[in-house]
Design an enzyme around this catalytic site. Structure first.
Site, mmCIF file in Angstrom:
data_model
loop_
_atom_site.group_PDB
_atom_site.id
_atom_site.type_symbol
_atom_site.label_atom_id
_atom_site.label_comp_id
_atom_site.label_asym_id
_atom_site.label_seq_id
_atom_site.Cartn_x
_atom_site.Cartn_y
_atom_site.Cartn_z
ATOM 1 N N ASP A 19 24.725 37.910 42.605
ATOM 2 C CA ASP A 19 25.944 37.861 43.427
ATOM 3 C C ASP A 19 27.073 37.041 42.832
ATOM 4 O O ASP A 19 26.825 35.731 42.602
ATOM 5 C CB ASP A 19 25.879 37.216 44.727
ATOM 6 C CG ASP A 19 26.898 37.430 45.638
ATOM 7 O OD1 ASP A 19 28.116 37.592 45.351
ATOM 8 O OD2 ASP A 19 26.736 37.236 47.003
ATOM 9 N N SER A 38 42.194 46.312 35.296
ATOM 10 C CA SER A 38 42.791 47.317 36.157
ATOM 11 C C SER A 38 44.029 47.690 35.449
ATOM 12 O O SER A 38 44.740 46.542 35.098
ATOM 13 C CB SER A 38 42.898 47.283 37.578
ATOM 14 O OG SER A 38 43.251 48.179 37.981
ATOM 15 N N TYR A 63 45.057 42.588 44.665
ATOM 16 C CA TYR A 63 44.241 43.231 43.640
ATOM 17 C C TYR A 63 44.914 43.061 42.373
ATOM 18 O O TYR A 63 44.230 42.556 41.331
ATOM 19 C CB TYR A 63 44.127 44.732 44.172
ATOM 20 C CG TYR A 63 43.103 45.154 43.311
ATOM 21 C CD1 TYR A 63 41.743 45.017 43.107
ATOM 22 C CD2 TYR A 63 43.719 46.137 42.460
ATOM 23 C CE1 TYR A 63 40.854 45.810 42.404
ATOM 24 C CE2 TYR A 63 43.007 46.955 41.334
ATOM 25 C CZ TYR A 63 41.625 46.488 41.479
ATOM 26 O OH TYR A 63 40.813 47.307 40.508
ATOM 27 N N LYS A 84 43.351 41.133 39.149
ATOM 28 C CA LYS A 84 42.948 41.431 37.803
ATOM 29 C C LYS A 84 43.834 41.040 36.865
ATOM 30 O O LYS A 84 43.387 41.120 35.456
ATOM 31 C CB LYS A 84 43.217 43.025 38.011
ATOM 32 C CG LYS A 84 41.944 43.689 39.023
ATOM 33 C CD LYS A 84 40.490 43.327 38.497
ATOM 34 C CE LYS A 84 39.489 44.302 39.075
ATOM 35 N NZ LYS A 84 38.168 44.172 38.447
#
Length: 269
Positions: free
Chosen positions: A52, A131, A144, A148
């Site tokens: 994790d 991304s 997000y 990234k």
């Protein structure tokens, strides 16, 4: 020469599984990871370990297990990540913290865990999956994009810090691919009466259409393989549809307001 040993975080499904399966077919020794090993009793594409990225102890345990078994670790693919959507103003703070824990702090912890072994063996490669969204602030995907984007900047910095150890750090930025990321993405609820209600719902529908129509994740796997073969990989590699890659070029050359207008038109805002 012995097979290269590869660790792929988030390797049980989606892009991570595609990468692991492809590299296994190319005779790499692949270890993938998942947060809950019990959910994959019949997984046999490659070896799967429990890890994790939010728990540094579990990272250390998995990395130590690989090194104990193999005596080395040649490639880390920092792939584990999570999506998030929502208005900046209305996204719960605990969800903001969660996306940064998984998309930014997690990969940093994994890199810190593998670097001593790579330095000891005189080299290695780290490929951080960011991304195309990390190069720009996208409406209703701002957190997000930020998580990234932060990982991409750390890639640039760390790459210079470890170059004398024979270790290369590279950023691979995918566009939209047909994976299960949309199902696992956190969506801030569309709130009745919110000033963002209508426009957020439209953007959400559009985002899901893009993912559903995304390319085959094997393209990412092939790019990973190509990067591993390079003696001196570049800092950044985008992978995705032509228009997604074109958006990065336009971001570099267009004035900010014109580029913003293109995004507004694209998202019908």
């Amino acid at each position: 020469m012995d097979r290269k040993v590869v660790l792929i975080t988030g390797g049980s499904s989606g892009i991570g599984k595609s990468i692991g399966t492809y590299l296994t077919s190319k005779d790499f020794k692949v270890y993938g990871t998942t947060r809950n090993l019990k959910n994959y009793p019949d997984f046999n594409a490659f070896e799967l370990l429990q890890l994790d990225v939010k728990l540094p102890d579990s990272i250390e345990k998995a990395v130590s297990e690989i090194i104990s078994k193999e005596g080395r670790l040649d490639v880390l693919v920092n792939n584990a990540g999570v999506g998030i959507t929502g208005p900046i103003e209305e996204t719960p703070h605990e969800e903001i913290q969660n996306v940064f824990d998984i998309n930014f702090h997690g990969p940093v912890h994994v890199m810190k865990a593998v670097l001593p072994q790579m330095r000891k063996q005189g080299g290695g490669k780290v490929i951080n999956i960011t991304s195309i969204a990390g190069y720009m602030g996208l409406p209703f995907r701002g957190y997000y994009s930020a998580s990234k984007g932060a990982l991409g900047l750390i890639t640039e910095a760390l790459r210079m810090e470890v170059k004398d150890f024979g270790i290369s750090i590279t950023n691979l930025a995918p566009g939209d691919f047909a994976t299960n990321i949309a199902a696992g993405r956190y969506h801030s609820p569309v709130v009745d009466g919110s000033p963002y209600q209508e426009v957020y719902q439209k953007s959400l529908d559009l985002m899901n259409e893009h993912v559903d129509a995304g390319g085959d994740p094997i393209q990412v796997a092939e790019k990973i393989y190509a990067i591993i073969q390079k003696e001196n990989p570049k800092v950044h590699y985008p992978v995705g549809e032509f228009m997604q890659r074109l958006s990065l070029f336009l971001k570099k050359i267009l004035p900010d307001k014109i580029y913003e207008k293109l995004l507004l038109n694209h998202y019908k805002l």
